[in-house]
Design a protein around this motif. Structure first.
Motif, mmCIF file in Angstrom:
data_model
loop_
_atom_site.group_PDB
_atom_site.id
_atom_site.type_symbol
_atom_site.label_atom_id
_atom_site.label_comp_id
_atom_site.label_asym_id
_atom_site.label_seq_id
_atom_site.Cartn_x
_atom_site.Cartn_y
_atom_site.Cartn_z
ATOM 1 N N GLY A 72 9.080 -3.341 7.845
ATOM 2 C CA GLY A 72 8.536 -3.524 9.178
ATOM 3 C C GLY A 72 8.593 -2.286 10.045
ATOM 4 O O GLY A 72 7.600 -1.911 10.663
ATOM 5 N N ARG A 73 9.754 -1.650 10.135
ATOM 6 C CA ARG A 73 9.904 -0.422 10.910
ATOM 7 C C ARG A 73 10.674 0.580 10.063
ATOM 8 O O ARG A 73 11.442 0.215 9.172
ATOM 9 N N LYS A 74 10.495 1.867 10.380
ATOM 10 C CA LYS A 74 11.069 2.916 9.539
ATOM 11 C C LYS A 74 12.589 2.855 9.463
ATOM 12 O O LYS A 74 13.179 3.313 8.488
ATOM 13 N N CYS A 75 13.234 2.296 10.484
ATOM 14 C CA CYS A 75 14.695 2.206 10.464
ATOM 15 C C CYS A 75 15.192 1.033 9.627
ATOM 16 O O CYS A 75 16.402 0.916 9.389
ATOM 17 N N CYS A 76 14.291 0.162 9.172
ATOM 18 C CA CYS A 76 14.674 -1.039 8.417
ATOM 19 C C CYS A 76 14.600 -0.769 6.921
ATOM 20 O O CYS A 76 13.671 -1.215 6.226
ATOM 21 N N LEU A 77 15.570 -0.033 6.423
ATOM 22 C CA LEU A 77 15.591 0.340 5.006
ATOM 23 C C LEU A 77 16.214 -0.775 4.174
ATOM 24 O O LEU A 77 17.275 -1.302 4.536
ATOM 25 N N ALA A 109 5.645 5.136 -4.533
ATOM 26 C CA ALA A 109 5.198 6.509 -4.299
ATOM 27 C C ALA A 109 5.953 7.152 -3.150
ATOM 28 O O ALA A 109 6.121 8.375 -3.108
ATOM 29 N N ARG A 110 6.396 6.340 -2.194
ATOM 30 C CA ARG A 110 7.135 6.830 -1.027
ATOM 31 C C ARG A 110 8.245 5.850 -0.693
ATOM 32 O O ARG A 110 8.224 4.704 -1.153
ATOM 33 N N PRO A 111 9.217 6.243 0.127
ATOM 34 C CA PRO A 111 10.264 5.300 0.550
ATOM 35 C C PRO A 111 9.672 4.085 1.244
ATOM 36 O O PRO A 111 8.701 4.194 1.994
ATOM 37 N N LEU A 112 10.262 2.929 0.982
ATOM 38 C CA LEU A 112 9.789 1.680 1.562
ATOM 39 C C LEU A 112 10.692 1.252 2.717
ATOM 40 O O LEU A 112 11.888 1.538 2.714
ATOM 41 N N PHE A 113 10.114 0.565 3.687
ATOM 42 C CA PHE A 113 10.894 0.013 4.784
ATOM 43 C C PHE A 113 10.300 -1.339 5.159
ATOM 44 O O PHE A 113 9.146 -1.640 4.827
ATOM 45 N N GLY A 129 0.820 -1.214 0.000
ATOM 46 C CA GLY A 129 0.000 0.000 0.000
ATOM 47 C C GLY A 129 0.845 1.251 0.000
ATOM 48 O O GLY A 129 0.527 2.242 -0.677
ATOM 49 N N ASN A 130 1.950 1.238 0.733
ATOM 50 C CA ASN A 130 2.862 2.381 0.753
ATOM 51 C C ASN A 130 3.479 2.602 -0.627
ATOM 52 O O ASN A 130 3.633 3.744 -1.083
ATOM 53 N N ALA A 131 3.835 1.498 -1.309
ATOM 54 C CA ALA A 131 4.392 1.608 -2.656
ATOM 55 C C ALA A 131 3.377 2.204 -3.632
ATOM 56 O O ALA A 131 3.717 3.035 -4.481
ATOM 57 N N ILE A 132 2.122 1.777 -3.505
ATOM 58 C CA ILE A 132 1.069 2.288 -4.383
ATOM 59 C C ILE A 132 0.792 3.759 -4.125
ATOM 60 O O ILE A 132 0.477 4.530 -5.038
ATOM 61 N N GLY A 133 0.909 4.168 -2.853
ATOM 62 C CA GLY A 133 0.624 5.550 -2.486
ATOM 63 C C GLY A 133 -0.561 5.701 -1.565
ATOM 64 O O GLY A 133 -1.015 6.809 -1.305
ATOM 65 N N TYR A 134 -1.083 4.575 -1.042
ATOM 66 C CA TYR A 134 -2.177 4.645 -0.085
ATOM 67 C C TYR A 134 -1.701 5.331 1.200
ATOM 68 O O TYR A 134 -0.538 5.200 1.595
ATOM 69 N N SER A 135 -2.613 5.998 1.849
ATOM 70 C CA SER A 135 -2.367 6.529 3.187
ATOM 71 C C SER A 135 -3.226 5.768 4.171
ATOM 72 O O SER A 135 -4.066 4.945 3.781
#
Length: 247
Positions: free
Chosen positions: A156-161, A150-154, A42-48
């Motif tokens: 599980g958690r935002k620090c897991c790039l 659409a946005r940066p992917l991670f 969903g984050n890749a697609i651009g969903y919020s």
């Protein structure tokens, strides 16, 4: 009969797949859950988070199998958090806009203490397909979004790039577990833990057990609800299928 499967490889110095959280402890499972994958796609697609209906539909349609290959000896890391926050502190978001905090000043008088677990030195291969193909987004649209998110992917958690692009391929297979087998394993890994749904699996897998997982999310209310049962076992790797006994 074959289906198309989107192959993702989730690899990073640290990954977190979540598990049942009690108090301030945040454990991680060995496999990504359905809600985690729904959020990632969903984050890749651009969903919020406001697109709850779309996320709920995607979660219901999602069908997948996964295997986690672990390297070395350090396989789990616990990060002990103790941080003193204030109402003025802001957090980074994938929207590119800092996120503020709310609540009274009394909320921030005590430090925030957590124990957060991560997987280290691992690589997870995920084979994804979708039920109800007449409904959008299609598997092809999701594959395109993962390659140009659409946005940066991670993970599980935002620090897991991710340390590499998570898109690997789209391929045809008889089922999810065969799709996993068609993805080459790391050269030093000859056996890895696998998870899948349903009664059938590829002959490269030796089923060990059935386990309950709590990976379903109510996207409208932002909470995890319910459990489901999945299969787990060991997937073995040989140069050819003929090298696997019984095949």
């Amino acid at each position: 009969m074959t289906n198309s499967y989107l192959i993702l490889i989730l690899q990073a110095p640290l990954v977190a797949y979540g598990n049942e959280a009690v108090d301030r402890k945040r454990p991680t499972d060995l496999m990504p859950g359905r809600s985690m994958l729904t959020g990632l796609l969903g984050n890749a697609i651009g969903y919020s988070r406001r697109d709850a209906a779309e996320l709920d539909s995607l979660q219901k349609r999602l069908r997948y199998a996964a295997r986690t290959e672990q390297f070395g000896h350090l396989r789990n890391l616990r990060d002990f958090h103790t941080a003193q926050l204030s109402a003025d502190d802001v957090a980074w978001t994938t929207y590119g806009v800092p996120e503020g905090r709310s609540g009274s000043p009394d909320t921030y008088r005590s430090p925030e203490i957590r124990e957060v677990d991560y997987l280290t030195e691992s690589r997870t291969v995920v084979a994804i397909t979708l039920d109800d193909t007449a409904e959008g987004p299609t598997l092809g649209e999701i594959a395109a979004a993962v390659q140009k998110p659409a946005r940066p992917l991670f993970i599980g958690r935002k620090c897991c790039l991710p340390e590499r692009p998570i898109f690997e391929a789209v391929l045809d297979a008889a089922d999810e577990t065969e799709a996993l087998y068609l993805v080459p394993n790391a050269p030093e890994i000859m056996e890895a833990q696998a998870q899948w749904d349903g009664p059938h699996h590829h002959n490269s897998i030796r089923k060990d057990r059935e386990v309950w997982v709590s990976d379903l999310k109510d996207w409208h209310n932002g909470v995890h609800v319910g459990r489901r049962m999945v299969n787990r076992g060991q997937q073995r790797f040989k140069e050819t299928l003929a090298d696997i006994p019984g095949v």
